[in-house]
Write an enzyme that holds these catalytic residues in place. Structure first.
Site, mmCIF file in Angstrom:
data_model
loop_
_atom_site.group_PDB
_atom_site.id
_atom_site.type_symbol
_atom_site.label_atom_id
_atom_site.label_comp_id
_atom_site.label_asym_id
_atom_site.label_seq_id
_atom_site.Cartn_x
_atom_site.Cartn_y
_atom_site.Cartn_z
ATOM 1 N N GLY A 6 0.831 -1.203 0.000
ATOM 2 C CA GLY A 6 0.000 0.000 0.000
ATOM 3 C C GLY A 6 0.859 1.244 0.000
ATOM 4 N N GLN B 97 3.016 9.873 1.666
ATOM 5 C CA GLN B 97 4.312 9.188 1.582
ATOM 6 C C GLN B 97 5.122 9.635 0.372
ATOM 7 O OE1 GLN B 97 2.468 5.052 2.304
ATOM 8 N NE2 GLN B 97 4.522 4.870 3.138
ATOM 9 N N CYS C 124 6.663 -0.506 6.818
ATOM 10 C CA CYS C 124 6.184 0.677 6.092
ATOM 11 C C CYS C 124 7.276 1.138 5.136
ATOM 12 C CB CYS C 124 5.870 1.780 7.102
ATOM 13 S SG CYS C 124 5.291 3.313 6.362
ATOM 14 N N LEU C 125 6.886 1.490 3.918
ATOM 15 C CA LEU C 125 7.868 1.979 2.945
ATOM 16 C C LEU C 125 8.544 3.256 3.433
ATOM 17 C CD1 LEU C 125 5.925 1.440 -0.420
ATOM 18 C CD2 LEU C 125 7.715 -0.006 0.562
ATOM 19 N N HIS D 48 -3.580 0.759 8.168
ATOM 20 C CA HIS D 48 -2.231 1.326 8.098
ATOM 21 C C HIS D 48 -2.196 2.545 7.165
ATOM 22 C CE1 HIS D 48 2.324 0.741 7.845
ATOM 23 N NE2 HIS D 48 2.065 1.621 6.885
ATOM 24 N N GLU D 49 -2.771 2.379 5.972
ATOM 25 C CA GLU D 49 -2.704 3.470 4.987
ATOM 26 C C GLU D 49 -3.584 4.653 5.392
ATOM 27 O OE1 GLU D 49 -0.328 3.338 3.018
ATOM 28 O OE2 GLU D 49 0.058 1.202 3.210
ATOM 29 N N HIS E 74 -1.938 7.020 7.733
ATOM 30 C CA HIS E 74 -1.012 7.978 7.102
ATOM 31 C C HIS E 74 -1.705 9.301 6.789
ATOM 32 C CE1 HIS E 74 2.796 5.926 6.500
ATOM 33 N NE2 HIS E 74 2.209 4.860 5.976
#
Ligand code: ZN
Length: 146
Positions: A46, A51, A88-89, A130-131, A134
């Site tokens: 995701g 991000q 997480c990226l 999670h997304e 953000h």
């Protein structure tokens, strides 16, 4: 399409609240395409717009069935609790266990501007939580239980 630069670690934009998308114009369509390309390039499940430095309420999730775009998403209901490991990226060197709902219903707009609801469970439910975090400047490390 273009791969955008990922914002990582202590980048302050990751802690900001994103704004509602009022209109799905060409810029948003480009953003969607770039987010999908960036997520695939990074081999992620995701990606949320902040991000890549864009404070708009949009996330892309692909748990293996192709990318799904969520614009202005909200979680309507959730059920159960599951603890599992997340990464997480934007936090390349971190991982940890986070408790998330086992299942949930999310409502969002798709890239054509249509409102849809999606029932999610397990990895998809985790990715949605999670997304969406953000978009409010919340990172998984804020929830880690061990
Ligand atoms: Zn993340």
């Amino acid at each position: 399409m273009a791969v955008r630069q990922l914002r990582i670690d202590d980048d302050p934009i990751l802690r900001k609240t994103s704004r509602v998308i009022e209109e799905i114009d060409d810029k948003i369509q480009t953003l969607i395409a770039d987010m999908i390309e960036t997520m695939n390039e990074a081999d992620g499940v995701g990606l949320a717009a902040p991000q890549i430095g864009i404070l708009k309420r949009m996330v892309i999730i692909d748990v293996g069935n192709g990318p799904v775009t969520f614009i202005n998403p909200t979680i309507l209901t959730s059920e159960g609790e599951v603890s599992d490991e997340e990464a997480c990226l934007s936090l390349p060197d971190r991982s940890g266990f986070v408790i998330r709902p086992q299942s949930l219903v999310v409502e969002a707009m798709d890239s054509d501007g249509n409102i849809f609801q999606l029932e999610c469970s397990d990895l998809l439910a985790r990715a949605v939580c999670h997304e969406l975090d953000h978009l409010d400047g919340i990172l998984f490390i804020d929830h880690v239980v061990k």
